[in-house]
Write an enzyme that holds these catalytic residues in place. Structure first.
Site, PDB file in Angstrom:
ATOM      1  N   ALA A  67       0.851  -1.192   0.000  1.00  0.00           N
ATOM      2  CA  ALA A  67       0.000   0.000   0.000  1.00  0.00           C
ATOM      3  C   ALA A  67       0.882   1.235   0.000  1.00  0.00           C
ATOM      4  O   ALA A  67       1.881   1.293   0.720  1.00  0.00           O
ATOM      5  CB  ALA A  67      -0.921  -0.003   1.217  1.00  0.00           C
ATOM      6  N   ALA A  68       0.522   2.204  -0.825  1.00  0.00           N
ATOM      7  CA  ALA A  68       1.288   3.456  -0.910  1.00  0.00           C
ATOM      8  C   ALA A  68       0.334   4.631  -0.806  1.00  0.00           C
ATOM      9  O   ALA A  68      -0.821   4.480  -0.399  1.00  0.00           O
ATOM     10  CB  ALA A  68       2.082   3.480  -2.216  1.00  0.00           C
ATOM     11  N   SER A  69       0.807   5.804  -1.195  1.00  0.00           N
ATOM     12  CA  SER A  69       0.034   7.021  -0.972  1.00  0.00           C
ATOM     13  C   SER A  69      -1.111   7.211  -1.942  1.00  0.00           C
ATOM     14  O   SER A  69      -2.102   7.858  -1.617  1.00  0.00           O
ATOM     15  CB  SER A  69       0.960   8.238  -1.034  1.00  0.00           C
ATOM     16  N   ALA A  99      -2.174   4.413  -4.214  1.00  0.00           N
ATOM     17  CA  ALA A  99      -2.705   3.139  -4.691  1.00  0.00           C
ATOM     18  C   ALA A  99      -2.236   2.005  -3.791  1.00  0.00           C
ATOM     19  O   ALA A  99      -1.335   2.174  -2.970  1.00  0.00           O
ATOM     20  CB  ALA A  99      -2.254   2.884  -6.130  1.00  0.00           C
ATOM     21  N   VAL A 105      -1.644  -2.558  -4.002  1.00  0.00           N
ATOM     22  CA  VAL A 105      -1.429  -3.656  -4.940  1.00  0.00           C
ATOM     23  C   VAL A 105      -1.971  -4.949  -4.337  1.00  0.00           C
ATOM     24  O   VAL A 105      -1.718  -5.258  -3.169  1.00  0.00           O
ATOM     25  CB  VAL A 105       0.069  -3.816  -5.272  1.00  0.00           C
ATOM     26  N   LYS A 164      -2.615  -3.224  -9.431  1.00  0.00           N
ATOM     27  CA  LYS A 164      -2.444  -1.945  -8.743  1.00  0.00           C
ATOM     28  C   LYS A 164      -3.713  -1.116  -8.922  1.00  0.00           C
ATOM     29  O   LYS A 164      -4.132  -0.852 -10.056  1.00  0.00           O
ATOM     30  CB  LYS A 164      -1.236  -1.201  -9.315  1.00  0.00           C
ATOM     31  N   ASP A 173      11.553   7.749  -8.912  1.00  0.00           N
ATOM     32  CA  ASP A 173      11.231   7.423  -7.515  1.00  0.00           C
ATOM     33  C   ASP A 173      11.805   6.067  -7.119  1.00  0.00           C
ATOM     34  O   ASP A 173      11.077   5.150  -6.717  1.00  0.00           O
ATOM     35  CB  ASP A 173       9.708   7.419  -7.334  1.00  0.00           C
TER      36      ASP A 173
END
Length: 518
Positions: free
Chosen positions: A169-171, A173, A175, A189, A321
């Site tokens: 989990a990211a900012s 989205a 997966v 994603k 990134d």
């Protein structure tokens, strides 16, 4: 350890303040998922954006005032100054951490961004490092809505199985692991709902507020970072573009069997859903895992340096990134190990003239050709600040007699310290504003890369050797007219995927309507 150079101290304060403002431009409310089942109307979105932005501005203002007045009147070379500066660093870092934890979303991303560069004091890097694992997953009922609205089918029509618990989990989205009807394992994603609406309000609000901060503190100017964040987030929110970036990177490294990029499954990819080949592996900076697997971390560092040197100096197409979560190490029985490149949302295609200039800069750094460094600096538009390019990229002064990769001598450190005492915050604002966007991306990418190399225990010369070799190779390469044709091919492929996807959805809807009326 106290960072002795005043340049580092000022740049740290400036970077951290600017990053906070930039974060405000792409922030999300901490309780965003509580109302996603009924998306807010424009007034509610505006109020939410104002609250989040106000938190950011308040935090930044307090930090600026703390630095300004806590250090006022202290002699910069004194023990008292150093002690007080470390305490201000820690107080400010805790405020930034609280801001990120409260607003979540892209604030967490910005906090990770701030913690990565080498110029950041240890108080910040250690305090904000806890944000690496703080992304909060979105409840699956909202994820399901995004999937069905984008893919136009029920999940059981597409997948044999779909794990509701995300594997990452990211900012923007998260997966999920899934298995298609043809039994292929995939990573799906899924973008969080409601981001684009919130983004418009956040950017508009922070554009106004950043100007207000600059009015109060003229030396603190943030237009450059606001613009950079806006561009980056626009790219990250378009998964079609991310898929294209992924395929282009795979093409660039197709002859390198030790670099893997997950294959895109276009039938199940939209602007908000990206379906890819499922690849296994551990984070590249997991040294314990590497040693247990019998993989030498230094060999990993060498390959990683060569991969990103190729991106910058040869391909001119750079991953923007590359933090450890976006680069995996996969142990292969025949090949030893491979690097798996993930998350291709933020990329920078370098201008061809800039790419050649950057190659020339590294050649000049290797040969210690001051005149050539100055000429490249002039083409970059940084004027008198060209003197600091060797310090930024190689850790040596422009007049250094030390061997490349050996760092500065004690005498050189003292000379740099004296020289930089005369620099004001205005100098740093002017310097950052003068940098070409391509160079800003490279500084960001290079900072993250150097952080990973340090965790792998790699000596400085590993990166320098890879950069030097590829810079020389890059000077001998110029993009031909054929490269323009290649870009056209990529564009046509993109259009084809979109049109085919739209037609499939139209046919499905037509079939359902015919079924209803039959």
């Amino acid at each position: 350890m106290w960072r002795t150079l005043k340049f580092t101290t000022k740049l740290s304060v400036y970077t951290l303040t600017a990053a906070g403002v930039g974060a405000g431009a792409v922030s999300l409310t901490g309780d965003r998922f509580q109302y996603l089942s009924n998306l807010p109307d424009e007034p509610r979105v505006g109020l939410s954006g104002l609250v989040r932005s106000s938190r950011a501005v308040f935090t930044i203002a307090v930090n600026v005032v703390d630095y300004k007045y806590s250090l006022y009147g202290l002699v910069e070379d004194s023990d008292e100054y150093r002690r007080e500066l470390s305490e201000v660093h820690l107080r400010s870092a805790k405020r930034v951490l609280k801001l990120c934890e409260t607003n979540k979303g892209f604030y967490v991303k910005a906090g990770q961004f701030v913690a990565a560069p080498r110029q950041v004091p240890k108080e910040y890097s250690s305090t904000l490092s806890s944000l690496q694992d703080q992304a909060v997953p979105c409840p699956f009922k909202f994820i399901r809505e995004v999937l069905t609205s984008n893919l136009k089918k029920d999940l059981n029509e597409i997948f044999i199985s779909f794990d509701e618990e995300p594997i990452a989990a990211a900012s923007i989205a998260q997966v999920h692991h899934a298995v298609l009807q043809n039994h292929e394992e995939v990573a799906v994603k899924v973008q969080y709902p409601g981001l684009k609406q919130l983004m418009r309000v956040d950017i508009a609000a922070m554009s106004f507020l950043s100007k207000a901060v600059t009015l109060l503190f003229p030396d603190y100017r943030f237009g450059w970072i606001l613009s950079a964040f806006k561009d980056a987030i626009a790219m990250e929110l378009d998964f079609i573009q991310e898929a294209r970036n992924s395929e282009r990177t795979a093409k660039n490294f197709e002859t390198n069997k030790r670099v893997k990029v997950p294959r895109v499954l276009w039938d199940w990819t939209t602007e908000q859903v990206l379906t890819m080949q499922f690849c296994t592996g551990n984070k590249i900076d997991d040294v314990e895992y590497l040693k247990k697997a019998g993989v030498d971390p230094i060999q990993v560092a060498k390959l990683l340096s060569e991969v990103f040197a190729s991106m910058v100096f040869i391909h001119g197409f750079v991953h923007g990134d590359p933090h450890p979560g976006n680069i995996l190490i996969s142990i292969e029985l025949k090949q030893g190990f491979t690097i798996v490149l993930l998350d291709h949302g933020i990329y920078k295609e370098l201008d061809e003239d800039f790419r050649l200039d950057y190659c020339q800069l590294w050649r000049a750094l290797i040969l210690r050709n001051v005149n050539e460094i100055q000429q490249v600096g002039e083409r970059f538009g940084i004027g008198k600040y060209f003197r600091y390019l060797p310090l930024i990229f190689t850790g040596t002064t422009i007049d250094s007699k030390s061997a490349l990769g050996k760092g500065m001598s004690t005498e050189e450190r003292q000379m740099v310290k004296q020289e930089l005492k005369s620099l004001k915050m205005e100098d740093f604002s002017s310097f950052m504003e003068s940098l070409p966007p391509d160079l800003l991306t490279i500084l960001r990418t290079d900072g993250l890369l150097r952080s990973i190399l340090s965790k792998l225990g790699a000596a400085r010369h590993i990166r320098l050797l890879a950069y030097s070799k590829h810079a020389v190779d890059g000077l001998s390469m110029r993009r031909t007219a054929g490269s323009g044709f290649l870009e056209l091919v990529y564009l046509m492929e993109d259009v084809k995927h979109i049109v085919v996807g739209k037609l499939k959805h139209l046919f499905l809807r037509a079939a359902r309507l015919l079924h209803l009326f039959s």
